[in-house]
Scaffold this active site. Structure first.
Site, PDB file in Angstrom:
ATOM      1  N   LYS A   1       1.992  -3.376   6.456  1.00 17.64           N
ATOM      2  CA  LYS A   1       2.494  -3.398   4.837  1.00 17.64           C
ATOM      3  C   LYS A   1       4.148  -3.433   5.143  1.00 17.64           C
ATOM      4  CE  LYS A   1      -1.141  -4.154   3.224  1.00 17.64           C
ATOM      5  NZ  LYS A   1      -2.340  -5.044   2.337  1.00 17.64           N
TER       6      LYS A   1
ATOM      7  N   TYR B   1      -1.952  -0.777  10.675  1.00 12.78           N
ATOM      8  CA  TYR B   1      -2.124  -2.257  10.037  1.00 12.78           C
ATOM      9  C   TYR B   1      -1.013  -1.655   8.766  1.00 12.78           C
ATOM     10  CZ  TYR B   1      -3.495  -1.306   4.219  1.00 12.78           C
ATOM     11  OH  TYR B   1      -4.288  -1.121   3.569  1.00 12.78           O
TER      12      TYR B   1
ATOM     13  N   SER C   1       0.465  -0.744  -0.139  1.00 12.07           N
ATOM     14  CA  SER C   1      -0.237   0.545   0.042  1.00 12.07           C
ATOM     15  C   SER C   1       0.454   1.280   0.438  1.00 12.07           C
ATOM     16  CB  SER C   1      -1.070   0.110   1.388  1.00 12.07           C
ATOM     17  OG  SER C   1      -1.074   1.193   1.938  1.00 12.07           O
TER      18      SER C   1
HETATM   19  C1  UD1 Z   1      -6.769   4.240   3.852  1.00  8.74           C
HETATM   20  C2  UD1 Z   1      -5.697   3.577   3.983  1.00  8.74           C
HETATM   21  C3  UD1 Z   1      -4.355   2.481   3.629  1.00  8.74           C
HETATM   22  C4  UD1 Z   1      -5.231   2.034   3.071  1.00  8.74           C
HETATM   23  C5  UD1 Z   1      -7.078   2.410   2.249  1.00  8.74           C
HETATM   24  C6  UD1 Z   1      -7.725   1.452   1.837  1.00  8.74           C
HETATM   25  C7  UD1 Z   1      -4.052   4.465   5.629  1.00  8.74           C
HETATM   26  C8  UD1 Z   1      -2.864   6.174   6.058  1.00  8.74           C
HETATM   27  N1  UD1 Z   1      -4.518   4.561   4.628  1.00  8.74           N
HETATM   28  O1  UD1 Z   1      -6.098   5.632   2.678  1.00  8.74           O
HETATM   29  O2  UD1 Z   1      -3.682   1.780   3.613  1.00  8.74           O
HETATM   30  O3  UD1 Z   1      -4.552   1.526   0.909  1.00  8.74           O
HETATM   31  O4  UD1 Z   1      -7.708   3.210   3.304  1.00  8.74           O
HETATM   32  O5  UD1 Z   1      -8.615   0.524   2.306  1.00  8.74           O
HETATM   33  O6  UD1 Z   1      -3.392   4.127   6.131  1.00  8.74           O
HETATM   34  N2  UD1 Z   1     -12.645  10.788   3.970  1.00  8.74           N
HETATM   35  C9  UD1 Z   1     -13.735  11.582   4.003  1.00  8.74           C
HETATM   36  N3  UD1 Z   1     -14.817  11.076   4.711  1.00  8.74           N
HETATM   37  C10 UD1 Z   1     -15.142   9.733   4.732  1.00  8.74           C
HETATM   38  C11 UD1 Z   1     -13.858   8.894   4.623  1.00  8.74           C
HETATM   39  C12 UD1 Z   1     -13.240   9.532   3.807  1.00  8.74           C
HETATM   40  O7  UD1 Z   1     -13.176  12.889   3.909  1.00  8.74           O
HETATM   41  O8  UD1 Z   1     -16.232   9.345   5.302  1.00  8.74           O
HETATM   42  C13 UD1 Z   1     -11.278  11.346   3.174  1.00  8.74           C
HETATM   43  C14 UD1 Z   1      -9.968  11.069   3.952  1.00  8.74           C
HETATM   44  O9  UD1 Z   1      -9.959  12.076   5.326  1.00  8.74           O
HETATM   45  C15 UD1 Z   1      -8.700  11.045   2.782  1.00  8.74           C
HETATM   46  C16 UD1 Z   1      -9.478  10.649   1.547  1.00  8.74           C
HETATM   47  O10 UD1 Z   1     -11.105  10.594   2.332  1.00  8.74           O
HETATM   48  O11 UD1 Z   1      -8.188  12.235   2.647  1.00  8.74           O
HETATM   49  C17 UD1 Z   1      -9.935   8.906   1.872  1.00  8.74           C
HETATM   50  O12 UD1 Z   1      -9.625   8.446   2.357  1.00  8.74           O
HETATM   51  P1  UD1 Z   1     -10.056   7.000   2.684  1.00  8.74           P
HETATM   52  O13 UD1 Z   1     -10.756   6.426   1.071  1.00  8.74           O
HETATM   53  O14 UD1 Z   1     -10.450   6.286   3.977  1.00  8.74           O
HETATM   54  O15 UD1 Z   1      -8.120   6.078   2.117  1.00  8.74           O
HETATM   55  P2  UD1 Z   1      -7.284   6.754   2.423  1.00  8.74           P
HETATM   56  O16 UD1 Z   1      -7.041   7.539   4.445  1.00  8.74           O
HETATM   57  O17 UD1 Z   1      -6.279   7.084   1.843  1.00  8.74           O
END
Ligand code: UD1
Length: 350
Positions: free
Chosen positions: A156, A152, A127
């Protein structure tokens, strides 16, 4: 002779898409999963898409060393793609022992059995989380891996190291039991198969952005919270590299072929799998509304602890070495995610 690929965690979100692409590329696939974070929906979808009712499916836990050993005895496995792992960042902070035990234990069992059965090609599902809050963007495979911010993320990094060391040791030890390794560092996989028969099926409240968006659009969730609009980015929301899950799956097929056809330039290789295109959370939400003609209920809330401001991939290594490039646009992918959510809603009515 057809080659056989074992897909551990093959009934899950990415595993099911990879299984489809492998079968379509002419491989025999063995799917194994303990079903701890999925049901049979995606595996049934895989059978429908490929028209193959005979895909071997083994319900098993990769933490059970004897079961893994037995699996390698039953099938002549030419390559393994290892997905079987827990993946919720927040849960890993609360339950580190469970995460280390499962994610490291299952991978060690695969490597041990692979060695005992004469060696194998092993593709590890890594990842972009291994880069942490990178100083220089986009990140290349040479960018430093910063200390992980969650157990987590640490699993990785550790699994990458386990694979690197095992590859080195088994090659040094001689021809039998040699392991070749590739780690694919995924950026943010989203979307679903164009058939809408397989896709992401999170249990409970989704942690990831796109399932939360689609569940809000369909009315399962009241309101999407956008975590932070005060980041130092053009619109204040985080930047990510959203990669279509079918494009991502195709990267696995070319990586497996590279290993099986002796095309690797080193016994252990790492590739970023992303689009190279940063997209903000607000942009993603707006695109979703526009492409699907739906209005999303959302609000801005505080930052989510542990989130990095921005990360996206330098993809030239994968483009040049694997001959692979992400093809689908964010719009196409968001349309596929919405088609999948509607498909689930329809199936639940029946
Ligand atoms: C996370 C994990 C990544 C993993 C991926 C898929 C970390 C830091 N990140 O990525 O390793 O591969 O999930 O499982 O370990 N967001 C919102 N509202 C929400 C959900 C998310 O605003 O309800 C935003 C988050 O702040 C972020 C973006 O959307 O900026 C993407 O979030 P998310 O889909 O959870 O993925 P990551 O955190 O980037």
């Amino acid at each position: 002779m057809k080659k056989t690929v074992l897909v551990s965690g093959g009934a899950g979100y990415i595993g099911s898409h990879v299984t489809v692409e492998l079968i379509e590329a002419g491989y025999d696939v063995v799917v194994a999963d303990n079903m701890s974070n999925c049901d049979m929906t995606c595996f049934e979808g895989v059978k429908k898409i490929t028209g193959r009712e005979d895909i071997p499916f083994v319900k098993m836990d990769f933490c059970d060393a004897a079961a893994v050993e037995d699996l390698f005895g039953r099938f002549k496995i030419d390559a393994v793609i290892h997905f079987a792992a827990f993946k919720a960042v927040g849960e890993s902070v609360a339950k580190p022992v469970m995460y280390y035990k499962n994610n490291l234990g299952s991978f060690l069992n695969v490597l041990e059995a692979a060695q005992a059965h004469g060696g194998c090609n092993v593709l590890f599902s890594s990842s972009a989380t291994v880069y942490g809050e990178a100083e220089k963007l986009p990140v290349t495979e040479q960018s430093p891996r910063l200390p992980a911010t969650s157990p987590y993320g640490n699993t990785k990094q550790i699994c990458e190291d386990i694979l690197r060391d095992t590859v080195k040791a088994t090659h040094a030890a001689g021809a039998t039991g040699a392991i070749n390794g590739i780690a694919l560092r995924y950026f943010n996989p989203i979307g679903a198969h164009p058939s809408a028969l397989i896709g992401e099926l999170p249990r409970g409240v989704p942690n990831n952005l796109v399932p939360f968006i689609t569940q809000t659009a369909i009315g399962k969730r009241e309101c999407l919270s956008i975590f932070g609009n005060d980041y130092p980015t053009p619109d204040g929301t985080c930047l990510r590299d959203y990669i279509d899950v079918v494009d991502l799956a195709k990267a696995h097929v070319v990586a497996v072929a590279r290993m099986l056809n002796g095309k690797m330039k080193a016994d252990y290789e790492i590739f970023n799998v992303g689009t190279g295109r940063p997209v903000s959370v607000a942009e993603l939400v707006n695109s979703f509304e526009k492409v699907n003609g739906v209005k999303l209920n959302y609000r801005f809330v505080d930052r989510r602890p542990g989130d990095v401001t921005a990360i996206w991939a330098e993809t030239s290594l994968a483009n040049e070495e694997l001959g692979w490039k992400a093809e689908r646009s964010v719009e196409q992918t968001l349309a596929s995610a919405w088609a999948w959510e509607k498909h689930i809603a329809e199936s639940n009515k029946k």
